[in-house]
Design a protein around this motif. Structure first.
Motif: not given
Lengths: 592, 592
Positions: A1-15, A76-80, A88-91, A98-102
């Motif tokens: 599975m191509n995980t680079v694209a979702p990782a990039n998409e998620a990272a771009a959104w979060v940033s 980012p936290k873990g793999e998208a 789906e992407a955790w961060f 405080g410190r959060g997770e989402g």
């Protein structure tokens, strides 16, 4: 599975999203969501448990609370992953205090759902792992107070010379899990348990009871069940575990202690909680009071016309524990949800002649099926994939309540097809089945009304075989001296009637102990406002009043099954800790 | 780092070695070792705990036991590494009846050390994780026996209608850890504990006692301490943990139960174990008897000339618990090992005037130093690297006792340099320090004689400051009415003498309960036969008589600190399980 694209998409959104928040650019932040996107927040932004539905709701929240939350440092936290067509992407992130997770679920680059949760308060983290206490100063000390001396002093002083910051009414799994969280956060608390021993709330129930949920779903925080623990915990074994847990977690757990009344002084910001502690009257004056008296309030007795004429015995399921005395007797069980089924089996096993009286259709699902299809993230298979119970909890929490029906409908379509024979046989026995008004099945019934369902662990087979008789499709007209008369003219004989008719809302317990006025101000607990029978609107998007600020200052509700008690105890404990430390906790959203 | 080369080297060795074994080619197998290579085996090949030193010893073992072991299916486990110039590689394998795990250290392509351990018996694996019990049959059943009914029946019947397969004398951490292992393997066992509650063997010790070993080293099997557990566990907290553990692990743990005698019927292959159970006499007839009565046997009292003339009190450290009564009194503590130091501090804290009488030099090491340099595999840092306690145990076990001195010498050279100031000050106070006859320090003293050392948790500072006085370099001549006279003519005054003079060997307990004859046949426990004072040769290569077959059939010893109790309980339990199931267990090597 191509995980680079979702990782990039998620990272771009979060940033990009985090930049908009940091710049205070609410319009841009909102544009990161689909028009009908959801944002579920546990404390991090709202100091509430709150789901914002749609861009307008999100805009309103940010306008109110973005400044105080001051989020930063999104990582980012873990793999998208791509699931059901969404990325789906955790961060992780920080807020001012405080410190959060989402987690975010992206569709076409915009958030379908966003989940944010406060995990730690800066400077008030739990002391664990590398930060665990040393436990001893390695130095001779003539003023040494040993661990047991300190513990005995705490037990002696708390509630006497020293007042607890928090009192928890109810020492079942809810009170115990919350007590453990508070202990680790250094919030002095007393747990009031009316029974003689921790765990008695399980031990005192009917003989054959075992948990219907599997072990992976049932862990308490801090000390998980060991790997050899059975999948389904017998009630007395659970009782013993809770008792040992309360002991080794060093909870201030008062047994034989019943709250007799409680009142809040709005000026002094203090409760006065009257307690009967093994016959002795004690008044506690905590800052906060938590009701953890069980998922439900007082028993709901059924009003049976002509009950006075009945020569037999009528009791509520809460008064039922020993089946042996019913051997050979005719027992009518009123109610066809969980307790109705369990009590019927217990009676049948003891040799009673049982008729279950069904007043409305029941959602039935086989335990083995639910285990396989519904508990996939709480299982050995999930563990093998690295999904711990803590991660499964966060995954479950990341889904807004408003989107649950969609997935549950699919699940129950699958279940009904898979177990079609079973449902056909059960219907043929005269038992009325439904899957909720919108076909969403057991879990939605649990969240909406906490009633009307049964996870089958054996009763359905007895019903199919006719070993447990069912009377369905007619209403009770009245009791007769020897049994029950129905509005279709039929009559059944009974020596005993057991009303498995459920419980009133927890807020009735508040009415009993505090006042009707406070109870009515706070309103009922549980229910989502889904608009189905028993769960009137308006839509809330979250369970009512649970684990979050209520309309009564300093009054809280905690509870639910072991899983909910485990997970939400963390967030209730963080709210209490923040208040104790005098942190700003600007609550977004009216209590409900 | 280049990990391909070591991985290849290790894989080639394992594959070639296993081929030789499978072909029964013992010469070739032996050629896989250095001439002076070591093979440490836990049960897998020898049904013993045995280190074979050198090719000849290895050849003799294989000639005897290769056929019955029938090893096969060797597979690499994890990544091979280079440490101290040797390639280290873990692997798994099978034998005729079990599954094993092991590690090889290669030098120039040959084994410097090989470690093999039996981990599971095929068909008798513990039921855990995916194999955990369901805990309930999800089916109505008129003959249902609930968990608590089954548990109560077991408690009622075991030792009466049903005889345990194994009786364990002693319910401290050793008895409890072994009991838990046996429970999980389905071996019926009764644990006899003379005290009123599980954990009392810790609770009854002196007030200020905390464990000297850190938490990562102290876990029990199955239920590890939670992450917030203090690094150093206070004695009463340990007591409470053991008590809860015995309860939730469902051990058949008899409190207030002392073994009064035991005898073995060589024909019937049964013990008769007489027990005083809270005043009631019970005779148990198990197949196996385990002594888990603590690392040591009965107290070793010191013979003091003129003791009758002394007007004060003389007691052994085992009789000492409450310091408060010694406030303001002059106390002479005889002995300068762990209990001598701990008792001296406890007395000093209570306000006594303490003189420690040192009869021979002591190995002292600062706890903080040992934590940092000696416990590197049992720490948060190790956990962060993925080294769990279970893995650390295997790593520790992989090193033959014969090679320990080499590493310990280096460790203590480092420690002495690092803490040179400390040692200088301590010597200047008149306290005599040594590091063992061969400069190998504390751990080797512990394995060889179990005495003569102190892990400093505060006493040394009091000695340096003169708060605790030291009398060293002279022998006790006799007691006087008011104190102790030394052979250098000096005298010290004392109101009380506390002999911290240690304990006799565990086999003296066997003499008391079974017979002198059996005790002498079995011989002493512990000690490696290193030839130093207190540990006479011949060299054994393993602790004497611990966790393995002894010269008395069906008599076993178990114990040690929490770490040894945790790890070796597994292998003792497997030996008992194999015997219960009638598996062949050909023992290689004479008992010693």
């Amino acid at each position: 599975m191509n995980t680079v694209a979702p990782a990039n998409e998620a990272a771009a959104w979060v940033s990009s999203f985090s930049r908009a928040l940091q710049a205070g650019d609410i319009d841009t932040a909102c544009a990161h969501f689909l028009e009908d996107g959801y944002w579920r927040d546990l404390l991090a932004f709202t100091w509430n448990i709150k789901t914002l539905e749609g861009r307008d709701a999100i805009r309103a929240m940010l306008t109110s609370n973005l400044g105080s939350a001051a989020p930063s440092n999104w990582q980012p936290k873990g793999e998208a992953e791509v699931k059901d067509g969404l990325v789906e992407a955790w961060f992780t992130f920080e807020t001012a205090i405080g410190r959060g997770e989402g987690m975010v679920r992206l569709k076409d680059g915009r958030a379908r759902t966003l989940f944010t949760a406060m995990m730690d308060l800066k400077g008030f983290e739990e002391k664990s792992g590398p930060a665990r206490p040393l436990g001893v100063r390695h130095k001779a000390d003539r003023n040494r107070e040993t661990w047991s001396e300190a513990r005995r002093r705490e037990e002696r002083e708390l509630g006497a010379a020293v007042q607890p910051y928090c009192v928890i009414i109810g020492g079942g799994q809810g009170g115990i899990a919350l007590g453990a969280r508070l202990k680790q956060l250094g919030v002095p608390a007393v747990i009031l348990e009316k029974n003689a021993r921790a765990g008695d709330s399980w031990r005192r129930r009917y003989r054959s009871l075992v948990l219907h949920d599997p072990v992976w779903y049932d862990h308490l925080p801090y000390i998980p069940f060991p790997d050899h623990w059975p999948v389904f915990t017998p009630k007395d074994k659970m009782g013993d575990w809770l008792e040992m847990y309360a002991k080794v977690m060093e909870l201030n757990y008062w047994t034989e202690s019943a709250c007799t009344s409680a009142s809040y002084d709005e000026t002094a910001k203090r409760w006065t909680v009257e307690v009967d502690r093994a016959g002795e009257r004690v008044a506690l004056t905590p800052s906060h009071l938590v009701f953890a008296t069980g998922a439900y309030g007082p028993p709901r007795m059924v009003d049976l016309r002509g009950a006075a004429d009945f020569r037999g015995e009528i009791l509520h399921s809460s008064q039922y524990s020993d089946a042996a005395s019913f051997k050979g007797r005719k027992v009518a069980v009123i109610g066809s949800a969980s307790s109705g089924h369990d009590v019927s089996v217990d009676l049948w096993e003891a040799g009673a002649d049982v008729t279950m009286i069904q007043r409305s259709p029941t959602t039935v699902v086989k335990s083995s099926t639910l285990m396989e299809l519904g508990f996939d993230t709480y299982s050995e298979e999930a563990l093998a994939k690295g999904i711990t119970t803590e991660m499964a909890d966060m995954m479950a929490a990341s889904m807004p309540f408003g989107l649950l029906p969609e997935g549950q409908k699919k699940l129950y379509a699958e279940i009904r097809e898979r177990d079609a024979d079973f449902y056909r046989q059960l219907s043929a026995s005269g038992f009325a089945i439904d899957f909720g008004e919108d076909e969403t099945g057991q879990m939605m019934k649990a969240y909406r009304t906490g009633s009307g369902y049964y996870i089958d662990v054996g009763a359905s087979e007895l019903i199919i075989n006719g070993e447990i008789k069912v009377k369905s499709g007619a209403s009770i007209e009245s009791m007769t001296p020897t049994g029950i008369l129905f509005d279709d003219g039929s009559e059944i004989e009974a020596d005993v009637v057991i009303a498995c008719t459920g419980y009133q809302s927890m807020h009735e317990t508040v009415a009993e102990l505090v006042s009707r006025e406070v109870a009515d101000k706070v309103g009922p607990c549980w229910g989502l406002g889904s608009g189905v029978r028993g769960d009137p609107g308006p839509w809330q998007g979250e369970p009512r009043n649970m684990w979050k600020p209520t309309a009564q200052e300093a009054l809280w509700f905690h509870g639910g099954n072991l899983a909910l008690s485990r997970f939400y105890s963390k967030f209730l404990a963080l709210q209490l800790k923040a208040r104790m430390e005098g942190l700003e906790t600007p609550i977004y959203g009216a209590p409900a």
